[in-house]
Each structure stands twice: as structure tokens, then as C-alpha cells.
Design an enzyme around this catalytic site. Structure first.
Site, PDB file in Angstrom:
ATOM      1  CB  SER A   1      -0.930   0.004   1.203  1.00 53.27           C
ATOM      2  OG  SER A   1      -1.695   1.184   1.198  1.00 53.27           O
TER       3      SER A   1
ATOM      4  CE  LYS B   1      -3.139  -2.523  -0.444  1.00 53.21           C
ATOM      5  NZ  LYS B   1      -4.014  -2.466  -1.563  1.00 53.21           N
TER       6      LYS B   1
ATOM      7  CG  HIS C   1      -5.018  -0.752   4.136  1.00 51.20           C
ATOM      8  ND1 HIS C   1      -5.211  -0.275   2.857  1.00 51.20           N
ATOM      9  CD2 HIS C   1      -4.253   0.174   4.760  1.00 51.20           C
ATOM     10  CE1 HIS C   1      -4.581   0.881   2.721  1.00 51.20           C
ATOM     11  NE2 HIS C   1      -3.982   1.172   3.862  1.00 51.20           N
ATOM     12  CG  ASN C   2      -7.378  -1.401  -0.250  1.00 50.65           C
ATOM     13  OD1 ASN C   2      -6.355  -1.368   0.439  1.00 50.65           O
ATOM     14  ND2 ASN C   2      -7.334  -1.368  -1.558  1.00 50.65           N
TER      15      ASN C   2
ATOM     16  CD  GLU D   1      -7.495   3.688   0.632  1.00 55.29           C
ATOM     17  OE1 GLU D   1      -6.558   2.916   0.952  1.00 55.29           O
ATOM     18  OE2 GLU D   1      -7.717   4.014  -0.550  1.00 55.29           O
TER      19      GLU D   1
END
Ligand SMILES: *[C@@H]1O[C@H](CO)[C@@H](O)[C@H](O)[C@H]1NC(C)=O
Ligand SMILES: *[C@@H]1O[C@H](CO)[C@@H](O)[C@H](O)[C@H]1NC(C)=O
Ligand SMILES: *[C@@H]1O[C@H](CO)[C@@H](O)[C@H](O)[C@H]1NC(C)=O
Length: 491
Positions: free
Chosen positions: A131, A185, A188-189, A192
């Protein structure tokens, strides 16, 4: 051929790949670069990589021959069939213990499968979240590797030196088994998406509710960036709001309000539904983008559906702005609480041993959600690695208690104004549900039993001869006939 010199190979010379190579080179590693279009390799060596230790390879065979054992090869190619195709092309030139690393945006079930497939052949697989975009790749990304546990000691030094550093600690650690790197990940996105939606709602409330302009809102975000909300996304939001077009008008006001998405937020929401975990804020963030996308329909609806009259705000403006800061903070705490609940649930289901403090540490720098806040999450899980949820941690427990009154006032006011706050509101609804000893699911159970004979359990202490303890009870609610059974309806 001379002895192999390459510490690591990389396939895929798009911008991310090139930047990651240059970054690893800066950290003292000898990288061997390969691209299917071999002229790209020569271009790269003659330009961006000129004067570096980077080596080129013009075939997969040459790439593998130039690498020290165990070989480590990063794939930075389009997620999907391209990854499988390159793995297949590599296999004939690999030996037991060699490591294939997928640094692309792969969906975690693919990484679970690839770990199994490669391990069955004596090879090792790592699926790594990367990232931070091009900038992160060049100067220090957040790296989230997971997969074959045996691969970690071999790649640890390269990965941790290449990653962003915060207070001398790398934003990279071993995430866990099989597809966990790409899973983390993905979460995480999703987070976000949530953070961005919360910020957008705050902007909307300030603009349409308080009626203040972009430059003033920028100042508010700049102030917030010095407090508990200190983060990359708040910082860039202030910069965006300050950015004027040539005519002096804030450029952001000229951008069409239709949000795009590449799908990782959606994956997170789907994973949450599959896991049966209430990750409501990310879900709302995805749906808010969907609603934004039907611009033409919204324009037509705006002509025929009226909201409340929006009177000028008569309260204490500064107090309201402070409340909004707390609302944003509290909602963010809920979003991360939900994200970590999801990872915990999935880890349980898939038998992963996830290192939650390590995950928060990986996100502290190098990536889009980097923030001071993630340092506090790291501390929470360092204090107690089995923390049930962030809301049980002293620090966050105090923080939501402090934020609560302002959080409620902001949402109440937004409702009266008719300004949508899906992310703020769902965070508060989750919070109120989570802290409720009793929720109205007793009635749901009664309804399910009434129409579908789905049965229910009795509250401990309320048992009697009709309502026996520990049994699946069905009640004849209507006194009428019928042999309704649970299989005839499902809900
Ligand atoms: C090769 O490089 C180009 C960009 O220069 C990139 O778009 C492409 O994905 C790379 N592909 C592979 C498979 O190496
Ligand atoms: C924004 O609002 C402030 C305070 O009312 C004012 O001083 C400033 O001129 C406004 N800026 C623009 C571009 O309208
Ligand atoms: C429900 O109660 C009625 C009246 O007592 C009875 O006729 C009927 O058979 C019962 N139905 C079931 C499914 O037990």
C-alpha cells in the site's frame, strides 16, 4: 554463467514495479528486473535504473538463473490469470524452498489457493499487500506479507528495510498464514473507504449545514490534523480544499459528485456478510459511492422530493465544530473496531494466527490510512493481544465516552437539516447496539417462530414447564391448525 548475484527478482515494470525496484536498490539489495515486453527492461535499465545495481533479465530462465537461493521473486502484475500464468512459467526454473511473492491486488481466496498449490510442489508462496501507491513504493510502502510461514525468515530483511519506517519501526511484519496478507490489505482498503466517507460527511455538514466555504473548512481540517485525527487523509483533505482553479474557485467544487471504486471496499463488505460480522461502516461507505453514482436519478429526485427547510445555524459554531471533530473520531474508532472484529472472526474460521498489534503497526506509515491513531491501536493490542474489541481497551473506551455527547448532537442536527450521514449514523447505531445488554432480537425470534416454526431459546431464569431450559422451543401462537415446519419458510 557467472554466480548469481540477485537478492530478489521482480516481474512487471509498470510504475509500482519500477519504484519498488529502485526503493529496494536504495536499501542495498540487488534486484533483477523482468518484463514480458523485454524492451521495457532495457528502457528501464537505460533510464530510471541507470547507475544503480539493478540487473535486467530478458527471459524467465535468465531471471531465475541470476537469483541467489532460495530465490525470491515478486510479481507485480495484474491480479487474476496473469499471476497464475507467471507462476506456471516460473515453476520449471525454481527449486524446493524458492519463494514466489505476489505483490499485486489479488483477492485473498486466490492467495489461499496459490499457497496450497505451491507448497504441494515444495515451493513457498507469499501474498503481500502493498500500500502507498507509487510514492509509497518508491520511498517506503506499507507491506503486509502472509502465506507460507517458512518464507518469512528469508524475506524479512528485504521487506522490513524496504517498508516505510515510523519511529524506527518498519511498517511491515509477518501477517500470518496463506491468504492473510491479501486479506489484511483488503480490510485496509475497506477501512480506507470508511475513513474517506467520514471525512466527506464532515465536509458536507460544514458546507451545507454550517454554510461555510472551502477555505474555512480547510482551516478546520488543518486544525484537526494537529489533534486526535492527525492523519494522511485529513492532511490531504485540507490541501484539496485549499486548491483553487485558475479563476480562484476551489477546484473541488468543480468535480462531478460520482465516486468510482475498484472493488476492494466491496470485497470487504462481502467478506463481512460472509463472516456474519457487523462491519456496517465500510458497508455504508460502499453504498454511499453507489448512491453517488446514480447522479442523473438523484438530480430528477431532487426536483420532486423535498427535505426540511434548512435554517441558518443559531447555536455555538465553534462548539458544533468541536462536536464534529469528536463525531468523526468516535465513528473512526467504531470503523476500526469493526475492521478488527472482522479479521478476528476470519482468523478463527480459517485458523490464522494474526498479529493484531503488528497489523496496526504496518498501517501506521506508508499507506493511505496512516495516522497517529494507529499507534494507539498498536498499543491497545500490545497491552492485550486477545482484546475482545477496541472498545474494551481503556484508551478507546475513554475516548468514545468523551466523544459521545458531541457525536449524538452532530447526527441529530444533520438529521434535522436533512444532510445524509450514513457512516456517522451507522457507527452510532452500532455503538448503541454493541453496548446494549438487550436488543429486540427476542421479537425477531418470536416472528420467525410464528410464521416459520424456526424455534427459539428461553431467557435463563424465565424457564417454566412450557418454556424448558436449553431446548429449541416452538409455540402454537395462533391456536389454529397447520403443521408449519422450519423447512417451509426461511427467514
Ligand atoms: C510490463 O511493463 C508495462 C509497463 O512498462 C506494464 O504495463 C506491464 O504490466 C508489464 N507486464 C509484465 C507482465 O511484465
Ligand atoms: C470564505 O469565508 C470567509 C469567512 O466568511 C471569507 O473571509 C472568505 O472571503 C470566503 N472565501 C471565499 C472564496 O468566498
Ligand atoms: C395448535 O393449537 C390448535 C388449538 O388448540 C390445535 O388444533 C392445532 O392442532 C395446534 N397446531 C399444532 C401445529 O400443534
Amino acid at each position: 554463467m557467472s554466480a548469481p548475484v540477485g537478492d530478489i527478482g521482480l516481474i512487471g515494470l509498470a510504475v509500482m514495479g519500477q519504484n519498488l525496484i529502485l526503493n529496494m536498490n536504495d536499501k542495498g539489495f540487488t534486484v533483477v528486473a523482468y518484463n514480458r515486453t523485454t524492451s521495457k527492461v532495457d528502457d528501464f535499465l537505460a533510464n530510471e535504473a541507470k547507475g544503480t545495481k539493478v540487473q535486467g533479465a530478458h527471459s524467465i530462465q535468465e531471471l531465475c538463473a541470476k537469483l541467489k537461493r532460495p530465490r525470491k521473486i515478486i510479481l507485480l502484475v495484474k491480479a487474476g490469470p496473469a499471476v497464475d500464468s507467471f507462476i506456471q512459467q516460473l515453476e520449471p526454473y525454481l527449486e524446493a524452498g524458492d519463494i514466489v511473492i505476489d505483490g499485486g491486488n489479488s483477492h485473498y481466496p486466490d492467495s489461499i489457493r496459490r499457497t496450497k498449490e505451491l507448497e504441494a510442489k515444495g515451493l513457498l508462496f507469499v501474498g503481500s499487500g502493498v500500500s502507498g501507491g507509487e510514492e509509497g513504493a518508491r520511498h517506503g510502502p506499507s507491506l503486509m506479507p502472509g502465506g507460507s510461514n517458512a518464507a518469512w525468515p528469508a524475506i524479512k530483511e528485504i521487506f522490513q528495510k524496504t517498508a516505510a519506517q515510523v519511529n524506527g519501526e518498519p511498517c511491515c511484519d509477518w501477517v500470518g498464514e496463506t491468504g492473510s496478507g491479501h486479506y489484511v490489505k483488503m480490510v485496509h482498503n475497506g477501512i480506507e473507504y470508511g475513513d474517506m466517507q467520514l471525512i466527506a460527511e464532515a465536509y458536507d455538514i460544514l458546507k451545507r449545514g454550517l454554510g461555510i466555504n472551502e477555505s474555512e473548512i480547510a482551516d478546520i481540517f488543518t486544525t484537526w490534523n494537529k489533534g486526535v485525527l492527525d492523519s494522511f487523509l485529513i492532511e490531504i483533505t485540507a490541501n484539496i480544499l485549499k486548491f483553487n482553479d485558475d479563476d480562484g474557485v476551489p477546484l473541488v467544487t468543480k468535480i462531478l459528485d460520482k465516486a468510482g471504486q475498484k472493488g476492494t471496499g466491496k470485497w470487504t463488505a462481502i467478506a463481512a456478510l460472509d463472516a456474519g460480522t457487523a462491519v456496517t461502516l465500510i458497508g455504508e461507505a460502499v453504498f454511499a459511492r453507489c448512491l453517488s453514482a446514480i447522479k442523473d436519478e438523484r438530480v430528477r429526485a431532487s426536483k420532486v422530493i423535498n427535505g426540511p427547510q434548512r435554517d441558518a445555524f443559531r447555536g455555538d459554531k465553534q462548539q458544533f465544530i468541536d462536536d464534529l471533530e469528536q463525531a468523526l473520531y468516535a465513528s473512526k474508532i467504531i470503523s476500526y473496531t469493526q475492521g478488527f472484529m472482522l479479521m478476528r472472526e476470519t482468523a478463527k474460521e480459517l485458523n490464522w494466527n494474526l498479529n493484531y498489534a503488528g497489523i496496526a503497526r504496518m498501517w501506521r506509515g506508508g499507506c493511505i490510512i496512516k495516522s497517529v491513531f494507529l499507534g494507539d491501536i498498536t498499543s491497545a493490542y500490545e497491552k492485550n493481544k486477545d482484546l475482545e474489541s477496541l472498545l474494551f481497551d481503556d484508551f478507546f473506551n475513554k475516548a468514545v465516552h468523551k466523544a459521545q455527547p458531541g457525536w449524538r448532537r452532530v447526527i441529530a442536527q444533520a438529521c434535522l437539516w436533512g444532510i445524509p450521514t450514513p457512516a456517522f449514523s451507522t457507527a452510532l447505531a452500532f455503538f448503541d447496539g454493541y453496548r446494549s445488554e438487550v436488543v429486540p432480537a427476542n421479537l425477531l425470534q418470536a416472528q420467525r417462530d410464528y410464521f416459520g416454526a424456526h424455534t427459539f431459546r428461553v431467557v435463563p431464569g424465565k424457564e417454566n414447564s412450557r418454556l424448558p431450559k436449553g431446548a429449541d422451543i416452538h409455540i402454537n401462537w395462533t391456536g389454529r391448525g397447520g403443521n408449519v415446519s422450519a423447512s417451509s419458510y426461511s427467514a
